[in-house]
Design an enzyme around this catalytic site. Structure first.
Site, PDB file in Angstrom:
ATOM      1  N   LYS A 126       0.891  -1.008   0.107  1.00  0.00           N
ATOM      2  CA  LYS A 126       0.093  -0.004  -0.106  1.00  0.00           C
ATOM      3  C   LYS A 126       0.950   1.227   0.055  1.00  0.00           C
ATOM      4  CE  LYS A 126      -4.084  -2.185   2.326  1.00  0.00           C
ATOM      5  NZ  LYS A 126      -4.991  -2.071   3.442  1.00  0.00           N
ATOM      6  N   ASN A 168      -2.126   0.192   7.131  1.00  0.00           N
ATOM      7  CA  ASN A 168      -1.529  -1.038   7.522  1.00  0.00           C
ATOM      8  C   ASN A 168      -0.866  -1.887   6.500  1.00  0.00           C
ATOM      9  OD1 ASN A 168      -3.571  -2.126   5.710  1.00  0.00           O
ATOM     10  ND2 ASN A 168      -4.859  -3.243   7.556  1.00  0.00           N
ATOM     11  N   HIS A 225      -2.145  -5.686   1.518  1.00  0.00           N
ATOM     12  CA  HIS A 225      -3.411  -6.299   1.262  1.00  0.00           C
ATOM     13  C   HIS A 225      -3.115  -7.934   0.942  1.00  0.00           C
ATOM     14  CE1 HIS A 225      -7.570  -7.394  -0.317  1.00  0.00           C
ATOM     15  NE2 HIS A 225      -6.755  -7.762  -1.388  1.00  0.00           N
ATOM     16  N   TYR A 267     -12.428  -1.979  -3.242  1.00  0.00           N
ATOM     17  CA  TYR A 267     -13.067  -2.120  -1.967  1.00  0.00           C
ATOM     18  C   TYR A 267     -14.582  -2.158  -1.966  1.00  0.00           C
ATOM     19  CZ  TYR A 267      -8.416  -2.448   0.277  1.00  0.00           C
ATOM     20  OH  TYR A 267      -7.294  -2.887   0.923  1.00  0.00           O
ATOM     21  N   ARG A 314       2.303  -6.555   9.104  1.00  0.00           N
ATOM     22  CA  ARG A 314       1.750  -5.623   9.777  1.00  0.00           C
ATOM     23  C   ARG A 314       2.069  -4.987  11.234  1.00  0.00           C
ATOM     24  NH1 ARG A 314      -4.416  -7.418   7.296  1.00  0.00           N
ATOM     25  NH2 ARG A 314      -4.529  -6.033   5.566  1.00  0.00           N
ATOM     26  N   ARG A 340      -2.081 -14.322   4.358  1.00  0.00           N
ATOM     27  CA  ARG A 340      -2.939 -13.588   5.452  1.00  0.00           C
ATOM     28  C   ARG A 340      -2.387 -13.741   6.849  1.00  0.00           C
ATOM     29  NH1 ARG A 340      -7.419 -10.329   4.064  1.00  0.00           N
ATOM     30  NH2 ARG A 340      -7.859 -10.484   6.611  1.00  0.00           N
ATOM     31  N   PHE A 344     -15.746   3.818   7.280  1.00  0.00           N
ATOM     32  CA  PHE A 344     -14.443   4.021   7.025  1.00  0.00           C
ATOM     33  C   PHE A 344     -14.163   4.188   5.754  1.00  0.00           C
ATOM     34  CE2 PHE A 344     -14.278  -0.373   8.064  1.00  0.00           C
ATOM     35  CZ  PHE A 344     -13.688  -0.855   7.181  1.00  0.00           C
ATOM     36  N   GLU A 372      -9.797 -10.392  -7.941  1.00  0.00           N
ATOM     37  CA  GLU A 372      -8.672  -9.316  -7.911  1.00  0.00           C
ATOM     38  C   GLU A 372      -7.400  -9.510  -8.632  1.00  0.00           C
ATOM     39  OE1 GLU A 372      -9.795  -8.852  -3.142  1.00  0.00           O
ATOM     40  OE2 GLU A 372      -7.881  -9.540  -3.667  1.00  0.00           O
TER      41      GLU A 372
END
Ligand code: DAT
Ligand code: MG
Length: 140
Positions: free
Chosen positions: A11, A114, A117, A51, A104, A87, A59, A128
């Protein structure tokens, strides 16, 4: 367990702080192979589409603003049980709750920033990946 593909984003908070190599090192150390990678900038529309599942969340606006605040690195990762494995390497969404050694915990600034992704299921991984890579860009 089968060999899977998952979709990853490093990110804007990560690219801004020059952390793409450090994060890739954790990805590779976990046994995941980076089989496609490019640096891009999300448009607002692309971030909203990516998203869309969170559209109704309070948010959402902040999330989209954050994702378009700088360049990102999009990736396809390959490996045994890659979706769950990545993950696990990411750690909890909230870095304050992430285990030591996870991306993270080591690198995130906050819940909203964070650092990375990872897809959460085979169906979302396929969607995706197809959103960002054509077949000939993925070299396994
Ligand atoms: P994940 O990225 O772990 O799959 P998610 O899909 O629930 O988490 O949320 C997507 C992103 O939105 C997350 O990485 C950071 C941001 N986010 C989630 N919950 C948030 C909250 N309560 N406040 C601010 N940002 C949040
Ligand atoms: Mg998610």
């Amino acid at each position: 367990m089968a060999i899977e593909h998952t979709f990853s984003i490093l990110k804007p908070d990560a690219t801004r702080r020059n952390l793409t190599g450090a994060i890739n090192a954790l990805i590779e150390k976990a046994g995941l192979r980076i089989i496609a990678q490019k640096r891009v900038r999300f448009t607002r529309e692309q971030a909203e589409t990516f998203y869309a599942v969170h559209k109704a969340r309070p948010f959402f606006g902040e999330l989209v603003d954050t994702m378009i605040s700088g360049p990102v690195v999009v990736q396809v990762l390959e490996g045994e049980d890659a979706i769950k494995k990545y993950r696990d390497v990411l750690g909890a969404t909230d870095p304050a709750k992430a285990d030591p050694g996870t991306i993270r915990k080591e690198f995130a600034v906050s819940l909203g920033e964070n650092s990375a992704h990872g897809s959460d299921a085979p169906e979302t991984a396929a969607v995706e990946i197809a959103q960002w890579f054509s077949g000939n860009e993925i070299v396994g």
